[in-house]
Design a protein around this motif. Structure first.
Motif, short mmCIF file in Angstrom:
data_model
loop_
_atom_site.label_atom_id
_atom_site.label_comp_id
_atom_site.label_asym_id
_atom_site.label_seq_id
_atom_site.Cartn_x
_atom_site.Cartn_y
_atom_site.Cartn_z
N GLY A 192 0.86 -1.18 0.00
CA GLY A 192 0.00 0.00 0.00
C GLY A 192 0.89 1.23 0.00
N GLY A 193 0.34 2.35 0.46
CA GLY A 193 1.12 3.58 0.49
C GLY A 193 0.75 4.45 -0.69
N SER A 194 1.08 5.74 -0.52
CA SER A 194 0.61 6.71 -1.51
C SER A 194 1.37 6.63 -2.82
CB SER A 194 0.73 8.11 -0.93
OG SER A 194 2.09 8.41 -0.68
N CYS A 195 2.49 5.92 -2.85
CA CYS A 195 3.35 6.08 -4.03
C CYS A 195 3.52 4.89 -4.96
CB CYS A 195 4.71 6.60 -3.59
SG CYS A 195 4.57 8.28 -2.95
N PHE A 196 3.67 3.67 -4.42
CA PHE A 196 3.99 2.56 -5.32
C PHE A 196 2.99 2.44 -6.47
CE2 PHE A 196 6.83 -0.31 -2.43
CZ PHE A 196 7.88 0.55 -2.66
N LYS A 197 1.71 2.36 -6.11
CA LYS A 197 0.71 2.18 -7.16
C LYS A 197 0.71 3.37 -8.12
CE LYS A 197 -4.23 1.35 -7.75
NZ LYS A 197 -5.52 1.27 -7.06
N LYS A 198 0.69 4.56 -7.55
CA LYS A 198 0.60 5.76 -8.39
C LYS A 198 1.82 5.88 -9.30
CE LYS A 198 2.34 9.73 -5.87
NZ LYS A 198 3.52 10.15 -6.61
N ASP A 199 3.01 5.59 -8.78
CA ASP A 199 4.21 5.77 -9.59
C ASP A 199 4.35 4.68 -10.65
OD1 ASP A 199 4.67 8.04 -8.14
OD2 ASP A 199 6.25 7.21 -6.89
N VAL A 200 3.96 3.46 -10.31
CA VAL A 200 4.03 2.38 -11.31
C VAL A 200 3.02 2.68 -12.43
CG1 VAL A 200 3.69 -0.07 -11.73
CG2 VAL A 200 4.85 0.67 -9.66
N LEU A 201 1.82 3.13 -12.02
CA LEU A 201 0.82 3.45 -13.05
C LEU A 201 1.26 4.64 -13.89
CD1 LEU A 201 -2.54 2.91 -11.13
CD2 LEU A 201 -1.48 1.43 -12.84
N SER A 202 1.94 5.58 -13.26
CA SER A 202 2.43 6.75 -14.00
C SER A 202 3.47 6.31 -15.03
CB SER A 202 3.02 7.77 -13.01
OG SER A 202 3.72 8.77 -13.69
N LEU A 203 4.37 5.41 -14.61
CA LEU A 203 5.38 4.90 -15.54
C LEU A 203 4.71 4.14 -16.69
CD1 LEU A 203 8.36 4.48 -16.22
CD2 LEU A 203 8.39 2.53 -14.65
N ALA A 204 3.68 3.37 -16.36
CA ALA A 204 2.96 2.63 -17.41
C ALA A 204 2.28 3.61 -18.36
CB ALA A 204 1.93 1.70 -16.77
N TYR A 205 1.71 4.65 -17.80
CA TYR A 205 1.01 5.63 -18.64
C TYR A 205 1.99 6.37 -19.56
CZ TYR A 205 -1.99 9.43 -20.11
OH TYR A 205 -2.70 10.32 -20.87
N VAL A 231 5.71 -2.30 -22.87
CA VAL A 231 6.36 -1.82 -21.64
C VAL A 231 5.29 -1.42 -20.63
CG1 VAL A 231 7.94 -0.09 -20.68
CG2 VAL A 231 8.34 -1.00 -22.98
N ALA A 232 4.26 -0.73 -21.12
CA ALA A 232 3.16 -0.31 -20.24
C ALA A 232 2.50 -1.52 -19.60
CB ALA A 232 2.14 0.49 -21.04
N ALA A 233 2.25 -2.56 -20.40
CA ALA A 233 1.58 -3.75 -19.88
C ALA A 233 2.44 -4.44 -18.82
CB ALA A 233 1.27 -4.73 -21.02
N SER A 276 1.23 -4.88 -14.86
CA SER A 276 1.04 -6.21 -14.25
C SER A 276 1.53 -6.22 -12.80
CB SER A 276 1.75 -7.29 -15.08
OG SER A 276 3.15 -7.19 -14.90
N VAL A 277 2.45 -5.31 -12.46
CA VAL A 277 2.93 -5.22 -11.07
C VAL A 277 1.77 -4.79 -10.17
CG1 VAL A 277 4.43 -3.86 -9.53
CG2 VAL A 277 5.33 -4.74 -11.70
N VAL A 278 0.96 -3.86 -10.65
CA VAL A 278 -0.20 -3.40 -9.89
C VAL A 278 -1.30 -4.47 -9.93
CG1 VAL A 278 -2.02 -1.64 -9.78
CG2 VAL A 278 0.35 -0.97 -10.24
N ASP A 279 -1.45 -5.13 -11.08
CA ASP A 279 -2.48 -6.17 -11.19
C ASP A 279 -2.23 -7.29 -10.17
OD1 ASP A 279 -3.55 -4.73 -13.25
OD2 ASP A 279 -2.71 -5.98 -14.86
#
Ligand code: NAD
Ligand code: UGA
Length: 474
Positions: A280-293, A303-305, A309-312
């Motif tokens: 959890g935490g404010s950053c891992f999900k947001k930053d991984v999704l940002s990198l994917a985006y 690369v995005a997929a 998948s890390v978040v999935d």
């Protein structure tokens, strides 16, 4: 060339801005550091002894510089007067939130840069002398370049701005030691005389306590991307170990043993390989999704997929855990009392942003379970605010959830105990739990679902508990 910095302004008095400024001020007694924020409540709290965030060692660090404890001259100030602090400072740290966008293009994936842009616009509008602007917030690669355009369009004529990237790598719960002894300080700048001189001025501030060889410099794009890359790689390790935990549960292997065995390979290393209910935490999900985006917008869908998948896997892990609870409790939770121990996303913080506990609680209340939640640090108001934002809504949550002030209150009369945060300081009550007493107040059969692999499974089994851990055979 940029001279010695004497006044620093930090815009954003949050988890990064507050602790970073406190340590910077502590280590540079001659530097005046002013932390500003739009939130009056937050600034007032920083001025008091009830700081707005919980972080071990933070209050002492703040008091030393803010109150001049130990005979020092106070050099850490908190204010809502953003304009004055910006106008006076030579160096401005921008440490505002950059959450995931919730509406419009890239919603749910891209970074919301409006707070960041608004802070930069304020600087451009009020600055009448040259400024070094430091990107402390985590931002997409090329943000500095975009901000340069805004500054040159609206800045006062003759005022020079230099933008540096200086991402923060602290983790919550260990912010003070992380800031005191960082693995590295990363500074990105333009490769021009002015860019390099601004980077040197910032490096001098850090050199008051960080060895020069640990202060590294590079171009701005690399520095911006390195921050996203670091979080993506850390999150990827947790998703990898969590994916393996599912294989363990299906085969009879033990994820703690697997993790230990692979971690001894020095190329892999032991850290960030603890299987859990999910990060959890404010950053891992947001930053991984940002990198994917970002990858997606650069026409790199594979690369995005990969990063998505890390978040999935993280969502899958939370879901797998709750499904297992439901199944073990005979597929019916209706009106069963269940104790939830821990609501923060990790130990030693009161922060609940993206905590796995929110998802688990939501799924269990959807099954009509009656939950009693205990967390030693999270404010009651915060729990309700998080639960309100779930699909279930506040009225149903209030009907099904009780907040408790001790582990034993939470466990009384319950059918199951679910551990969601690995609290281990003795003040939290969790590590010293008297499980024999818990057994005497629970309903039969008694279940413990350990989402953090912190309990002594065989000891609890001897007391009559059925214990389900992550990545261990049932
Ligand atoms: P936070 O939400 O705790 O704090 C941000 C603060 O900025 C808030 O108090 C908000 O009121 C203030 N703010 C927003 N816009 C403003 C403006 N225009 N003027 C003045 N104040 C403004 O956020 P945080 O957790 O400290 O994170 C800040 C940044 O640091 C984010 O980009 C995050 O990704 C990054 N980061 C966070 C951590 C962490 O552990 N939390 C670690 C490393 C990096
Ligand atoms: C993380 C990074 O560790 C920091 O370097 C980074 O600066 C920060 O994000 C950020 O950019 O915000 P943080 O989220 O505070 O820090 O905490 P971590 O210790 O990384 O833990 C994140 C989540 O992963 C927690 O829920 C934790 O319980 C979980 N985790 C961590 C595991 O499940 N297993 C592990 O082995 C480690």
């Amino acid at each position: 060339p940029h001279g010695k910095v004497t006044k620093v302004c930090c815009i954003g008095a949050g988890y990064v801005g507050g602790p970073t400024s406190a340590v910077m001020a502590n280590k540079n007694p001659d530097l005046q550091v002013t932390v500003v924020d739009l939130s009056i409540k937050r600034i007032e709290a920083w001025k008091s002894d009830q700081l707005p965030i919980y972080e071990p060692g933070l209050l002492d660090a703040v008091k030393l510089a803010r109150d001049g404890d130990g005979g020092r001259k106070p050099n850490l100030f908190f204010s809502t007067d953003v304009d004055t602090a910006v106008r006076e400072a030579e160096l401005i740290l921008v440490s505002v939130n950059t959450p995931t966008k919730i509406t419009g293009t890239g919603a749910g994936r891209a970074s919301e840069l409006s707070y960041f842009e608004s802070a930069v616009r304020t600087i451009a509008e009020v600055a009448t002398t040259d400024k070094i602007i430091v990107e402390k917030s985590t931002v997409p690669c090329r943000t500095a370049e975009n901000m340069r355009e805004i500054l040159s369009a609206i800045g006062h004529p003759g005022v020079n701005f230099e933008i540096l990237s200086n991402p923060e790598f602290l983790a919550e719960g260990t912010a003070i030691p992380d800031l005191m002894e960082p693995d590295r300080i990363l500074i990105g700048s333009l490769n021009t005389a002015a860019g390099l001189s601004a980077a040197a001025a910032l490096a001098d501030v850090y050199a008051a306590w960080v060895p020069r060889e640990n202060i590294i410099t590079m171009n701005t794009f690399s520095s911006e991307l390195a921050k996203l890359a670091a979080n993506a790689l850390l999150a990827q390790r947790i998703s990898s170990i969590n994916a393996l935990s599912a294989v363990c549960e299906a085969t009879g292997a033990d994820i703690e043993e697997v993790s230990y065995a692979v971690g001894l390979d020095t190329r892999i290393g032991r850290k960030m390989l603890k299987a859990s209910v999910g990060f959890g935490g404010s950053c891992f999900k947001k930053d991984v999704l940002s990198l994917a985006y970002i990858s997606e917008t650069l026409h790199l869908p594979e690369v995005a997929a990969y990063w998505r998948s890390v978040v999935d896997i993280n969502e899958y892990q939370k879901d797998r855990f709750t499904k297992r609870i439901i199944q073990c409790l005979f597929n019916s939770l209706k009106n069963k009392k269940i104790a939830i121990l821990g609501f923060a996303y990790k130990k030693d913080t009161g922060d609940t942003r993206e905590s796995a506990a929110i998802t688990v609680v939501e799924s269990l209340v959807a099954e009509d379970a009656k939950l009693s939640i205990y967390d030693p640090r999270v404010e009651e108001e915060q729990v309700w605010s998080d639960l309100k934002q779930t699909h279930i809504g506040l009225p149903k949550m209030k009907e099904n959830v009780t907040l408790c002030s001790s582990v034993y209150d939470a466990c009384a009369d319950s059918h199951a105990v679910i551990i969601l945060t690995e609290w281990d300081d003795t003040s939290s009550g969790m590590p010293r739990m008297d499980w024999a007493h818990v057994a005497s107040v629970m309903r039969r059969p008694m279940f413990v679902f350990d989402g953090r692999n912190v309990v002594d499974k065989s000891k609890l089994e001897d007391l009559g508990f059925r214990v389900e851990c992550i990545g261990k055979p049932g």
